[in-house]
Write a protein that holds these residues in place. Structure first.
Motif, PDB file in Angstrom:
ATOM      1  N   VAL A 196       0.870  -1.181   0.000  1.00  0.00           N
ATOM      2  CA  VAL A 196       0.000   0.000   0.000  1.00  0.00           C
ATOM      3  C   VAL A 196       0.903   1.226   0.000  1.00  0.00           C
ATOM      4  CG1 VAL A 196      -1.749   1.325   1.250  1.00  0.00           C
ATOM      5  CG2 VAL A 196      -1.818  -1.191   1.278  1.00  0.00           C
ATOM      6  N   SER A 197       0.773   2.050  -1.024  1.00  0.00           N
ATOM      7  CA  SER A 197       1.597   3.257  -1.127  1.00  0.00           C
ATOM      8  C   SER A 197       0.771   4.363  -1.757  1.00  0.00           C
ATOM      9  CB  SER A 197       2.843   2.986  -1.985  1.00  0.00           C
ATOM     10  OG  SER A 197       2.481   2.839  -3.354  1.00  0.00           O
ATOM     11  N   LEU A 198       1.368   5.520  -1.913  1.00  0.00           N
ATOM     12  CA  LEU A 198       0.678   6.630  -2.559  1.00  0.00           C
ATOM     13  C   LEU A 198       0.418   6.360  -4.035  1.00  0.00           C
ATOM     14  CD1 LEU A 198       2.608   9.520  -0.802  1.00  0.00           C
ATOM     15  CD2 LEU A 198       0.138   9.116  -0.623  1.00  0.00           C
ATOM     16  N   ASP A 199       1.021   5.303  -4.584  1.00  0.00           N
ATOM     17  CA  ASP A 199       0.785   4.927  -5.977  1.00  0.00           C
ATOM     18  C   ASP A 199      -0.403   3.986  -6.135  1.00  0.00           C
ATOM     19  OD1 ASP A 199       2.966   6.399  -6.930  1.00  0.00           O
ATOM     20  OD2 ASP A 199       4.349   4.748  -6.519  1.00  0.00           O
ATOM     21  N   GLY A 200      -0.806   3.314  -5.058  1.00  0.00           N
ATOM     22  CA  GLY A 200      -1.912   2.379  -5.153  1.00  0.00           C
ATOM     23  C   GLY A 200      -1.760   1.235  -4.175  1.00  0.00           C
ATOM     24  N   ILE A 201      -2.408   0.123  -4.489  1.00  0.00           N
ATOM     25  CA  ILE A 201      -2.348  -1.081  -3.656  1.00  0.00           C
ATOM     26  C   ILE A 201      -1.931  -2.242  -4.540  1.00  0.00           C
ATOM     27  CG2 ILE A 201      -3.641  -2.662  -2.179  1.00  0.00           C
ATOM     28  CD1 ILE A 201      -5.551  -0.402  -1.509  1.00  0.00           C
TER      29      ILE A 201
ATOM     30  N   THR B  53       1.230  -1.100   4.225  1.00  0.00           N
ATOM     31  CA  THR B  53       2.155  -0.025   3.891  1.00  0.00           C
ATOM     32  C   THR B  53       3.570  -0.453   4.250  1.00  0.00           C
ATOM     33  OG1 THR B  53       2.064   1.021   6.083  1.00  0.00           O
ATOM     34  CG2 THR B  53       0.354   1.654   4.491  1.00  0.00           C
ATOM     35  N   ALA B  54       4.536   0.359   3.881  1.00  0.00           N
ATOM     36  CA  ALA B  54       5.931   0.062   4.227  1.00  0.00           C
ATOM     37  C   ALA B  54       6.138   0.075   5.738  1.00  0.00           C
ATOM     38  CB  ALA B  54       6.863   1.081   3.565  1.00  0.00           C
ATOM     39  N   GLU B  55       5.214   0.716   6.462  1.00  0.00           N
ATOM     40  CA  GLU B  55       5.280   0.745   7.927  1.00  0.00           C
ATOM     41  C   GLU B  55       4.489  -0.393   8.549  1.00  0.00           C
ATOM     42  OE1 GLU B  55       6.586   4.323   6.198  1.00  0.00           O
ATOM     43  OE2 GLU B  55       4.617   3.400   5.995  1.00  0.00           O
ATOM     44  N   GLY B  56       3.931  -1.285   7.723  1.00  0.00           N
ATOM     45  CA  GLY B  56       3.255  -2.474   8.238  1.00  0.00           C
ATOM     46  C   GLY B  56       1.790  -2.302   8.571  1.00  0.00           C
TER      47      GLY B  56
ATOM     48  N   SER C  61      -0.777  12.125   3.372  1.00  0.00           N
ATOM     49  CA  SER C  61      -0.888  12.911   2.144  1.00  0.00           C
ATOM     50  C   SER C  61       0.415  12.931   1.365  1.00  0.00           C
ATOM     51  CB  SER C  61      -1.299  14.353   2.466  1.00  0.00           C
ATOM     52  OG  SER C  61      -2.559  14.395   3.089  1.00  0.00           O
ATOM     53  N   GLY C  62       0.287  12.859   0.034  1.00  0.00           N
ATOM     54  CA  GLY C  62       1.412  13.041  -0.871  1.00  0.00           C
ATOM     55  C   GLY C  62       1.140  14.221  -1.770  1.00  0.00           C
ATOM     56  N   ASP C  63       1.977  14.417  -2.779  1.00  0.00           N
ATOM     57  CA  ASP C  63       1.791  15.550  -3.683  1.00  0.00           C
ATOM     58  C   ASP C  63       0.541  15.414  -4.535  1.00  0.00           C
ATOM     59  OD1 ASP C  63       4.114  16.691  -2.738  1.00  0.00           O
ATOM     60  OD2 ASP C  63       5.376  15.826  -4.333  1.00  0.00           O
ATOM     61  N   GLU C  64       0.206  14.187  -4.948  1.00  0.00           N
ATOM     62  CA  GLU C  64      -0.911  14.008  -5.878  1.00  0.00           C
ATOM     63  C   GLU C  64      -1.904  12.941  -5.430  1.00  0.00           C
ATOM     64  OE1 GLU C  64       0.831  13.162  -9.650  1.00  0.00           O
ATOM     65  OE2 GLU C  64       1.623  15.197  -9.927  1.00  0.00           O
ATOM     66  N   SER C  65      -1.722  12.379  -4.244  1.00  0.00           N
ATOM     67  CA  SER C  65      -2.634  11.332  -3.780  1.00  0.00           C
ATOM     68  C   SER C  65      -2.587  11.244  -2.256  1.00  0.00           C
ATOM     69  CB  SER C  65      -2.266   9.982  -4.402  1.00  0.00           C
ATOM     70  OG  SER C  65      -0.946   9.614  -4.037  1.00  0.00           O
ATOM     71  N   THR C  66      -3.504  10.484  -1.698  1.00  0.00           N
ATOM     72  CA  THR C  66      -3.561  10.283  -0.254  1.00  0.00           C
ATOM     73  C   THR C  66      -3.843   8.819   0.054  1.00  0.00           C
ATOM     74  OG1 THR C  66      -5.943  10.785  -0.167  1.00  0.00           O
ATOM     75  CG2 THR C  66      -4.420  12.621   0.185  1.00  0.00           C
ATOM     76  N   ILE C  67      -3.371   8.369   1.218  1.00  0.00           N
ATOM     77  CA  ILE C  67      -3.744   7.064   1.751  1.00  0.00           C
ATOM     78  C   ILE C  67      -4.662   7.331   2.935  1.00  0.00           C
ATOM     79  CG2 ILE C  67      -2.970   4.850   2.667  1.00  0.00           C
ATOM     80  CD1 ILE C  67      -0.202   5.436   1.543  1.00  0.00           C
TER      81      ILE C  67
ATOM     82  N   GLN D 130      -9.951  -0.597  15.018  1.00  0.00           N
ATOM     83  CA  GLN D 130      -9.059  -1.173  14.032  1.00  0.00           C
ATOM     84  C   GLN D 130      -9.363  -0.588  12.657  1.00  0.00           C
ATOM     85  OE1 GLN D 130      -8.519  -5.463  14.159  1.00  0.00           O
ATOM     86  NE2 GLN D 130      -9.488  -5.568  16.163  1.00  0.00           N
ATOM     87  N   VAL D 131      -8.393  -0.694  11.758  1.00  0.00           N
ATOM     88  CA  VAL D 131      -8.574  -0.215  10.393  1.00  0.00           C
ATOM     89  C   VAL D 131      -9.481  -1.189   9.647  1.00  0.00           C
ATOM     90  CG1 VAL D 131      -7.436   0.309   8.203  1.00  0.00           C
ATOM     91  CG2 VAL D 131      -6.316   0.919  10.373  1.00  0.00           C
ATOM     92  N   VAL D 132     -10.576  -0.668   9.099  1.00  0.00           N
ATOM     93  CA  VAL D 132     -11.540  -1.484   8.365  1.00  0.00           C
ATOM     94  C   VAL D 132     -11.399  -1.278   6.856  1.00  0.00           C
ATOM     95  CG1 VAL D 132     -14.012  -1.934   7.989  1.00  0.00           C
ATOM     96  CG2 VAL D 132     -13.165  -1.454  10.292  1.00  0.00           C
ATOM     97  N   VAL D 133     -11.067  -0.042   6.450  1.00  0.00           N
ATOM     98  CA  VAL D 133     -10.947   0.287   5.030  1.00  0.00           C
ATOM     99  C   VAL D 133      -9.653   1.063   4.801  1.00  0.00           C
ATOM    100  CG1 VAL D 133     -12.079   1.317   3.017  1.00  0.00           C
ATOM    101  CG2 VAL D 133     -13.465   0.577   4.976  1.00  0.00           C
ATOM    102  N   VAL D 134      -8.926   0.710   3.756  1.00  0.00           N
ATOM    103  CA  VAL D 134      -7.758   1.477   3.308  1.00  0.00           C
ATOM    104  C   VAL D 134      -8.053   1.931   1.883  1.00  0.00           C
ATOM    105  CG1 VAL D 134      -5.302   1.454   2.774  1.00  0.00           C
ATOM    106  CG2 VAL D 134      -6.156   0.158   4.742  1.00  0.00           C
ATOM    107  N   THR D 135      -7.997   3.242   1.648  1.00  0.00           N
ATOM    108  CA  THR D 135      -8.264   3.792   0.321  1.00  0.00           C
ATOM    109  C   THR D 135      -7.104   4.663  -0.120  1.00  0.00           C
ATOM    110  OG1 THR D 135     -10.652   3.864   0.756  1.00  0.00           O
ATOM    111  CG2 THR D 135      -9.840   5.191  -1.081  1.00  0.00           C
ATOM    112  N   VAL D 136      -6.590   4.409  -1.309  1.00  0.00           N
ATOM    113  CA  VAL D 136      -5.595   5.279  -1.935  1.00  0.00           C
ATOM    114  C   VAL D 136      -6.312   5.994  -3.070  1.00  0.00           C
ATOM    115  CG1 VAL D 136      -3.344   5.443  -3.046  1.00  0.00           C
ATOM    116  CG2 VAL D 136      -3.779   3.616  -1.376  1.00  0.00           C
ATOM    117  N   THR D 137      -6.284   7.315  -3.076  1.00  0.00           N
ATOM    118  CA  THR D 137      -7.060   8.074  -4.035  1.00  0.00           C
ATOM    119  C   THR D 137      -6.325   9.336  -4.474  1.00  0.00           C
ATOM    120  OG1 THR D 137      -9.152   9.287  -4.357  1.00  0.00           O
ATOM    121  CG2 THR D 137      -8.285   9.190  -2.125  1.00  0.00           C
TER     122      THR D 137
END
Length: 218
Positions: free
Chosen positions: A72-77, A149-152, A184-190, A199-206
């Motif tokens: 999972v990254s700012l580029d997608g999943i 994510t890279a942070e697990g 947040s990133g320059d052009e996307s968010t996680i 607990q985390v139920v949904v992860v969205t990269v957009t």
């Protein structure tokens, strides 16, 4: 990691709400005013070596049939990348899409739904992908390997783990008044959504600053 009863109820309610609400092809409503806060990490109460450290996926080396290898990254999943197209994505996955709309492809495995949305109104499969999601449904298996994510951090991570991994993470309130955590990133968010649980139920990269309520969940 075992799902708490509160999360199980939240996941079931979330799945029912998605089914009941449907997906409208109308133009999306104007984005609400977003109040952003920075949540500091809580003081750790246990030795981090007490829990096993999840494997960190590699962005460029993954198994299309094993979401546990998806980053999972700012580029997608994993193979679901922002800016791609649904027709190009389908051959990359070893899962059959369960799409209910021309601009939405959904896949499911081990109680997780994976969704790719193309175009802001979800109607054009040739439009660039603007959001990808992984979310727990009522049959979620907490022992299953999930994208992280890279942070697990991924679906099933606790909010305490999320805050420890991202001490300066932003928060905002969605249209339902629930807290969403955002990187947040320059052009996307996680975006990490607990849906009222711990607990985390949904992860969205957009490509948007926040999760649009128009996106179909599954």
């Amino acid at each position: 990691m075992r799902l708490r009863s509160g999360l199980a109820l939240t996941v079931l309610s979330f799945a029912v709400a998605l089914t009941a609400s449907g997906c409208s092809g109308a133009d999306p409503a104007p984005a609400p005013t977003v109040t952003v806060t920075v949540t500091p990490s809580p003081t750790a109460s246990a030795d981090p070596t007490d829990a096993p450290t999840p494997a960190i996926p590699d962005a460029d080396s993954y198994d299309p049939a094993d979401p546990g290898t998806w980053l999972v990254s700012l580029d997608g999943i994993g193979p679901m990348r922002l800016g791609g197209t649904l027709p190009a994505l389908q051959p990359e996955l070893a899962l059959r899409p369960e799409s209910g709309r021309a601009g939405v492809d959904s896949y499911s495995l081990d109680g997780l739904a994976y969704t790719a949305v193309s175009g802001i109104d979800e109607s054009d499969p040739q439009a660039p992908i603007v959001a990808v999601r992984s979310l727990a449904v009522d049959s979620f298996d907490p022992s299953a390997a999930v994208p992280r994510t890279a942070e697990g951090i991924g679906v099933g991570s606790t909010i305490e783990e999320l805050l420890a991994a991202y001490p300066m993470i932003e928060t905002y309130q969605n249209r339902g008044g629930e807290t969403v955590y955002r990187v947040s990133g320059d052009e996307s968010t996680i975006n990490f959504e607990p849906m009222g649980s711990d607990q985390v139920v949904v992860v969205t990269v957009t490509t948007s600053a926040e999760v649009a309520s128009e996106y179909c969940g599954a």
